[in-house]
Design an enzyme around this catalytic site. Structure first.
Site, PDB file in Angstrom:
ATOM      1  N   ASP A   1       0.832  -1.229   0.000  1.00 51.35           N
ATOM      2  CA  ASP A   1       0.000   0.000   0.000  1.00 51.35           C
ATOM      3  C   ASP A   1       0.853   1.259   0.000  1.00 51.35           C
ATOM      4  O   ASP A   1       0.614   2.170  -0.786  1.00 51.35           O
ATOM      5  CB  ASP A   1      -1.069  -0.014   1.108  1.00 51.35           C
ATOM      6  CG  ASP A   1      -0.540  -0.102   2.532  1.00 51.35           C
ATOM      7  OD1 ASP A   1       0.682  -0.264   2.725  1.00 51.35           O
ATOM      8  OD2 ASP A   1      -1.375  -0.007   3.463  1.00 51.35           O
TER       9      ASP A   1
ATOM     10  N   GLY B   1      -4.051  -5.934  18.180  1.00 53.34           N
ATOM     11  CA  GLY B   1      -2.666  -6.344  17.979  1.00 53.34           C
ATOM     12  C   GLY B   1      -2.533  -7.695  17.309  1.00 53.34           C
ATOM     13  O   GLY B   1      -1.496  -8.349  17.403  1.00 53.34           O
TER      14      GLY B   1
ATOM     15  N   SER C   1      -6.446  -5.182  12.312  1.00 53.15           N
ATOM     16  CA  SER C   1      -6.806  -3.758  12.174  1.00 53.15           C
ATOM     17  C   SER C   1      -7.862  -3.268  13.149  1.00 53.15           C
ATOM     18  O   SER C   1      -8.803  -2.565  12.777  1.00 53.15           O
ATOM     19  CB  SER C   1      -7.258  -3.443  10.744  1.00 53.15           C
ATOM     20  OG  SER C   1      -6.160  -3.490   9.904  1.00 53.15           O
TER      21      SER C   1
ATOM     22  N   ASP D   1      -5.722  -0.495   5.615  1.00 60.35           N
ATOM     23  CA  ASP D   1      -6.596  -0.900   6.710  1.00 60.35           C
ATOM     24  C   ASP D   1      -7.835  -0.017   6.782  1.00 60.35           C
ATOM     25  O   ASP D   1      -8.961  -0.505   6.942  1.00 60.35           O
ATOM     26  CB  ASP D   1      -5.843  -0.834   8.046  1.00 60.35           C
ATOM     27  CG  ASP D   1      -4.638  -1.746   8.064  1.00 60.35           C
ATOM     28  OD1 ASP D   1      -4.479  -2.552   7.122  1.00 60.35           O
ATOM     29  OD2 ASP D   1      -3.841  -1.647   9.021  1.00 60.35           O
TER      30      ASP D   1
HETATM   31  P1  ADP Z   1      -4.164  -3.760  15.190  1.00 62.82           P
HETATM   32  O1  ADP Z   1      -4.713  -2.562  14.499  1.00 62.82           O
HETATM   33  O2  ADP Z   1      -3.507  -4.715  14.254  1.00 62.82           O
HETATM   34  O3  ADP Z   1      -5.167  -4.457  16.041  1.00 62.82           O
HETATM   35  P2  ADP Z   1      -2.613  -1.770  16.513  1.00 62.82           P
HETATM   36  O4  ADP Z   1      -1.432  -1.844  17.417  1.00 62.82           O
HETATM   37  O5  ADP Z   1      -2.515  -0.958  15.292  1.00 62.82           O
HETATM   38  O6  ADP Z   1      -3.030  -3.269  16.187  1.00 62.82           O
HETATM   39  O7  ADP Z   1      -3.849  -1.205  17.334  1.00 62.82           O
HETATM   40  C1  ADP Z   1      -4.188  -1.743  18.602  1.00 62.82           C
HETATM   41  C2  ADP Z   1      -4.532  -0.612  19.561  1.00 62.82           C
HETATM   42  O8  ADP Z   1      -5.811  -0.036  19.201  1.00 62.82           O
HETATM   43  C3  ADP Z   1      -4.716  -1.047  20.986  1.00 62.82           C
HETATM   44  O9  ADP Z   1      -3.487  -1.111  21.668  1.00 62.82           O
HETATM   45  C4  ADP Z   1      -5.605   0.065  21.547  1.00 62.82           C
HETATM   46  O10 ADP Z   1      -4.850   1.217  21.836  1.00 62.82           O
HETATM   47  C5  ADP Z   1      -6.479   0.396  20.361  1.00 62.82           C
HETATM   48  N1  ADP Z   1      -7.768  -0.319  20.426  1.00 62.82           N
HETATM   49  C6  ADP Z   1      -8.260  -1.240  19.580  1.00 62.82           C
HETATM   50  N2  ADP Z   1      -9.488  -1.668  19.951  1.00 62.82           N
HETATM   51  C7  ADP Z   1      -9.783  -0.998  21.086  1.00 62.82           C
HETATM   52  C8  ADP Z   1     -10.910  -0.965  21.983  1.00 62.82           C
HETATM   53  N3  ADP Z   1     -11.974  -1.744  21.771  1.00 62.82           N
HETATM   54  N4  ADP Z   1     -10.862  -0.133  23.038  1.00 62.82           N
HETATM   55  C9  ADP Z   1      -9.792   0.648  23.254  1.00 62.82           C
HETATM   56  N5  ADP Z   1      -8.715   0.666  22.470  1.00 62.82           N
HETATM   57  C10 ADP Z   1      -8.688  -0.129  21.401  1.00 62.82           C
HETATM   58 MG    MG Z   2      -3.524  -1.138  13.488  1.00 67.11          MG
END
Ligand code: ADP
Ligand code: MG
Length: 413
Positions: free
Chosen positions: A65, A151, A155, A201
């Protein structure tokens, strides 16, 4: 695990962070009412509406991307759901049912990078990015919960951003389309949160449609919805979350990105997307003995080509034939881009040995999830083989579910 169990596993809780998230087995309507009720309890009034935005898996086209190339993601049934009310007094209140943190109370005119030091940076960043563009977003109350695993390379962060962007677009009558909202969400993550991600994403969460994969050109954001109904073909797409936490902030992503930009400069093109598959051998020669850049270019040009190939095979109804293309994509990510890890490699090897049609890691790498294409009849055997391989290697048990191409972001109440 039966098919019915898997059905229950999809997008209905048990995938999220587990703290106050909407319970397992609840259907979408119950989740929506639950989040609206939670909003009212928290803020003392009903929300103006409720919006949902999904996580995604990428079928093929990884680290392409930001090279302005091609990707082919599909939306998951797992979603971030947000109840939101408009405010006109400059106050922004943010709460997640899944986080231990109390309501974050911010002022929209005081928002500035580098974020607010918590998960709230994702939705706050969207408000900041919209206001940067001159949109009159004067405040909001937000209460959200998500079933997208965090994580896991699925996404969850884009789902948070995109659900916020869609809600504010509606409540403030901004009139922005899905692609514009996705770009805004990406800018929130890049410039406010400080994560240098590409646009895939957010585009997947905003623009995917049920029953389709999204063939996206990351240069001009032109897109085609590619019919992707594996069930009709007697096939399944298994997602295996290794539970190894990927960490894009550790510099490895930035290093690959820098390498790709350097290679493009040396090759005299604006982005690696401009190196054709036919021109790959010449490009590799031109990079001389810089083995690192040669590997990165081979991966990016190869994966752009694999996206085209998978789209061609899907259009021709040769769905099973995409399996080896996925596995070739994994080899490229493992050997050339070097962003895999032992757990992801084990999923691919164990699944393919047990009769899967093909498999690859998906997302940013260094952990997170893999996708496995499998005959419906072989699903249980392949899943068992992967689980047993993890036990034999002493790894944490993976989380496994079947992906169906679900809808993109939308208002749900
Ligand atoms: P991915 O996007 O692959 O899941 P990232 O590290 O980019 O991983 O994003 C994860 C982060 O997004 C978490 O550490 C948190 O800060 C935030 N996050 C995701 N879902 C939630 C949620 N339901 N409530 C609060 N924070 C969230
Ligand atoms: Mg992410």
């Amino acid at each position: 695990m039966t098919d019915q169990d898997r059905g229950r596993d999809q997008g209905q809780g048990g995938q999220g962070q587990g703290q106050g998230g909407q319970g397992q087995g609840q259907d979408q309507d119950q989740r929506v009412s639950g989040i609206a009720a939670g909003f009212e309890e928290l803020y003392g009034a009903a929300p103006d509406g409720v919006w949902a935005a999904p996580g995604r898996v990428n079928l093929i086209g990884e680290y392409t991307d930001f090279n302005e190339g091609f990707v082919l993601p599909l939306a998951l049934p797992h979603t971030a759901v947000a109840a939101v009310a408009r405010r006109d007094d400059g106050v922004l209140r943010l709460h997640s049912a899944d986080a231990a943190t109390p309501v974050a109370e911010l002022r929209v005119d005081a928002l500035a990078p580098p974020g607010v030091g918590s998960w709230a940076s994702y939705p706050a960043g969207v408000v900041w990015a919209l206001r940067q563009d001159g949109h009159p977003v004067t405040g909001a109350d937000v209460h959200l919960a998500s079933t997208v695993p965090t994580g896991a390379g699925l996404s969850s962060s884009a789902a948070l951003e995109v659900v916020t962007a869609f809600a504010l677009n509606d409540l403030f009558g901004l009139g922005l389309g899905g692609a514009e909202l996705a770009r805004t969400a990406q800018r929130a993550e890049n410039d406010f949160v400080g994560v240098p991600c590409g646009v895939m994403d957010q585009m997947a969460s905003a623009c995917c449609t049920a029953g389709h994969a999204l063939h996206l050109d990351c240069r001009d954001l032109s897109m085609r919805q590619i019919p992707f109904d594996l069930e009709a073909e007697g096939l399944r797409l298994l997602v295996v979350d290794t539970r190894v936490k990927h960490e894009l902030g550790d510099g490895a992503y930035a290093e690959r990105r820098e390498g790709c930009e350097t290679a493009a400069r040396r090759l005299g093109v604006s982005h690696l997307r401009d190196v054709t598959h036919d021109g790959l051998a010449d490009a590799l020669t031109a990079l001389g003995d810089d083995e690192r850049l040669r590997r990165y270019v081979r991966h990016v040009v190869g994966d752009d080509h694999r996206v085209t190939e998978v789209v061609r095979l899907l259009a021709a109804g040769e769905v099973r034939a995409i399996g080896p293309v996925l596995t070739a994509g994994h080899a490229s990510l493992r050997d050339d881009l070097r962003i895999s890890c032992p757990e992801l490699d084990l999923v691919v090897t164990a699944a393919n040995t047990a009769g899967a049609l093909g498999a690859r890691m998906t997302g940013g790498g260094f952990g997170g999830s893999a996708v496995v294409l499998v005959e419906a009849a072989a699903l249980d055997a392949v899943e068992r083989a992967v689980r047993e391989a993890f036990v034999a290697s002493g790894y944490t048990a993976p989380r496994v579910f079947v992906a169906q191409a679900a809808a993109g972001a939308r208002r749900v109440k």
